[in-house]
Design a protein around this motif. Sequence first.
Motif, PDB file in Angstrom:
ATOM      1  N   LYS A  79       0.818  -1.213   0.000  1.00  0.00           N
ATOM      2  CA  LYS A  79       0.000   0.000   0.000  1.00  0.00           C
ATOM      3  C   LYS A  79       0.848   1.258   0.000  1.00  0.00           C
ATOM      4  CE  LYS A  79      -0.697  -0.231   4.975  1.00  0.00           C
ATOM      5  NZ  LYS A  79       0.497  -1.037   5.074  1.00  0.00           N
ATOM      6  N   SER A  80       2.082   1.169   0.471  1.00  0.00           N
ATOM      7  CA  SER A  80       2.953   2.334   0.582  1.00  0.00           C
ATOM      8  C   SER A  80       4.392   1.935   0.286  1.00  0.00           C
ATOM      9  CB  SER A  80       2.839   2.904   2.002  1.00  0.00           C
ATOM     10  OG  SER A  80       3.898   3.767   2.282  1.00  0.00           O
ATOM     11  N   ASP A  81       5.173   2.885  -0.198  1.00  0.00           N
ATOM     12  CA  ASP A  81       6.588   2.613  -0.451  1.00  0.00           C
ATOM     13  C   ASP A  81       7.487   3.115   0.684  1.00  0.00           C
ATOM     14  OD1 ASP A  81       6.377   5.313  -0.870  1.00  0.00           O
ATOM     15  OD2 ASP A  81       7.330   5.311  -2.845  1.00  0.00           O
ATOM     16  N   SER A  82       6.894   3.318   1.849  1.00  0.00           N
ATOM     17  CA  SER A  82       7.659   3.876   2.970  1.00  0.00           C
ATOM     18  C   SER A  82       8.729   2.923   3.499  1.00  0.00           C
ATOM     19  CB  SER A  82       6.714   4.285   4.097  1.00  0.00           C
ATOM     20  OG  SER A  82       6.030   3.156   4.596  1.00  0.00           O
ATOM     21  N   ILE A  83       8.572   1.640   3.268  1.00  0.00           N
ATOM     22  CA  ILE A  83       9.601   0.672   3.675  1.00  0.00           C
ATOM     23  C   ILE A  83      10.033  -0.128   2.435  1.00  0.00           C
ATOM     24  CG2 ILE A  83       9.037   0.490   6.118  1.00  0.00           C
ATOM     25  CD1 ILE A  83       7.343  -1.983   5.450  1.00  0.00           C
ATOM     26  N   GLU A  84      10.353   0.609   1.391  1.00  0.00           N
ATOM     27  CA  GLU A  84      10.658   0.001   0.090  1.00  0.00           C
ATOM     28  C   GLU A  84      11.830  -0.974   0.162  1.00  0.00           C
ATOM     29  OE1 GLU A  84      10.452   2.691  -3.258  1.00  0.00           O
ATOM     30  OE2 GLU A  84      11.960   1.501  -4.318  1.00  0.00           O
ATOM     31  N   LYS A 149      10.494   3.835  16.420  1.00  0.00           N
ATOM     32  CA  LYS A 149      10.705   4.462  15.110  1.00  0.00           C
ATOM     33  C   LYS A 149       9.441   5.213  14.731  1.00  0.00           C
ATOM     34  CE  LYS A 149      13.765   0.715  13.903  1.00  0.00           C
ATOM     35  NZ  LYS A 149      13.891  -0.579  13.295  1.00  0.00           N
ATOM     36  N   SER A 150       9.537   6.061  13.736  1.00  0.00           N
ATOM     37  CA  SER A 150       8.406   6.918  13.359  1.00  0.00           C
ATOM     38  C   SER A 150       7.159   6.115  12.965  1.00  0.00           C
ATOM     39  CB  SER A 150       8.812   7.852  12.231  1.00  0.00           C
ATOM     40  OG  SER A 150       9.188   7.098  11.096  1.00  0.00           O
ATOM     41  N   TYR A 151       7.332   4.932  12.448  1.00  0.00           N
ATOM     42  CA  TYR A 151       6.191   4.149  11.975  1.00  0.00           C
ATOM     43  C   TYR A 151       5.684   3.137  13.008  1.00  0.00           C
ATOM     44  CZ  TYR A 151      10.276   1.367  10.559  1.00  0.00           C
ATOM     45  OH  TYR A 151      11.471   0.692  10.528  1.00  0.00           O
ATOM     46  N   CYS A 152       6.244   3.150  14.207  1.00  0.00           N
ATOM     47  CA  CYS A 152       5.835   2.185  15.232  1.00  0.00           C
ATOM     48  C   CYS A 152       4.339   2.292  15.574  1.00  0.00           C
ATOM     49  CB  CYS A 152       6.668   2.351  16.496  1.00  0.00           C
ATOM     50  SG  CYS A 152       8.323   1.635  16.376  1.00  0.00           S
ATOM     51  N   ARG A 153       3.795   3.500  15.606  1.00  0.00           N
ATOM     52  CA  ARG A 153       2.387   3.666  15.996  1.00  0.00           C
ATOM     53  C   ARG A 153       1.427   2.965  15.032  1.00  0.00           C
ATOM     54  NH1 ARG A 153       0.755   6.286  20.148  1.00  0.00           N
ATOM     55  NH2 ARG A 153       2.216   7.555  21.297  1.00  0.00           N
ATOM     56  N   LYS A 154       1.851   2.735  13.796  1.00  0.00           N
ATOM     57  CA  LYS A 154       1.004   2.054  12.810  1.00  0.00           C
ATOM     58  C   LYS A 154       1.172   0.535  12.856  1.00  0.00           C
ATOM     59  CE  LYS A 154       1.110   5.907   9.587  1.00  0.00           C
ATOM     60  NZ  LYS A 154       1.559   6.365   8.276  1.00  0.00           N
ATOM     61  N   CYS A 155       2.128   0.074  13.633  1.00  0.00           N
ATOM     62  CA  CYS A 155       2.457  -1.353  13.683  1.00  0.00           C
ATOM     63  C   CYS A 155       1.437  -2.119  14.523  1.00  0.00           C
ATOM     64  CB  CYS A 155       3.861  -1.525  14.266  1.00  0.00           C
ATOM     65  SG  CYS A 155       4.359  -3.244  14.478  1.00  0.00           S
ATOM     66  N   ALA A 156       1.104  -3.320  14.098  1.00  0.00           N
ATOM     67  CA  ALA A 156       0.166  -4.174  14.840  1.00  0.00           C
ATOM     68  C   ALA A 156       0.738  -4.587  16.191  1.00  0.00           C
ATOM     69  CB  ALA A 156      -0.172  -5.407  14.006  1.00  0.00           C
ATOM     70  N   TYR A 157       2.047  -4.533  16.353  1.00  0.00           N
ATOM     71  CA  TYR A 157       2.709  -4.934  17.594  1.00  0.00           C
ATOM     72  C   TYR A 157       2.955  -3.758  18.534  1.00  0.00           C
ATOM     73  CZ  TYR A 157       3.738  -9.366  15.254  1.00  0.00           C
ATOM     74  OH  TYR A 157       3.643 -10.560  14.615  1.00  0.00           O
ATOM     75  N   PHE A 158       2.505  -2.562  18.186  1.00  0.00           N
ATOM     76  CA  PHE A 158       2.842  -1.359  18.947  1.00  0.00           C
ATOM     77  C   PHE A 158       2.529  -1.509  20.441  1.00  0.00           C
ATOM     78  CE2 PHE A 158       1.708   2.787  20.759  1.00  0.00           C
ATOM     79  CZ  PHE A 158       2.934   3.424  20.639  1.00  0.00           C
TER      80      PHE A 158
END
Length: 164
Positions: A79-84, A149-158
């Motif tokens: 869905k996103s290229d943020s972790i390409e 990390k900046s994307y941790c809040r979107k992680c299912a494991y947060f």
Amino acid sequence: MLDEMYVRGTQVNYYFVCKTKLWLFSKNVSMEQESDLVKLGSLLQRQFFGREEKDVSIGPISIDVLRRGDEIEIVEVKKSDSIEKADYYQVLYYLYYLSKFGIKAKGRISYPKKKKVVEVRLEEEGEIEEVLERIAEILAGEMPKPEYKSYCRKCAYFEFCFCG
């Protein structure tokens, strides 16, 4: 070689995203089924590749889209290229895995919302073999301490990593 053949593509992706997530997922602590972002990814896959052969499982790997032709093409839908970089190595691992069974293939990463496609070719196996060795080292040890990390809040494991 046998051990590396049981690594899942998701684990290779998580190696680049978060070592804690990799460790938890590999120990069967799976939180993805409750994630709305994961559900969105599945929806994108169905929407943009409706007639293609989807969710093809070969051993431990699960390919989003498989196209047959003169050369097999595998497509990973994101869905996103943020972790390409993580996405790239996931597809590279799929190509490596298939090559071990004598299957020559090419890979693509599709970001439908951005209308972006990244081509992936397996040219040197040493690069992915080094990643697989590092994954084995992580899994043999204690759970890595979470690093925010900046994307941790979107992680299912947060909440698992950062509650309390």
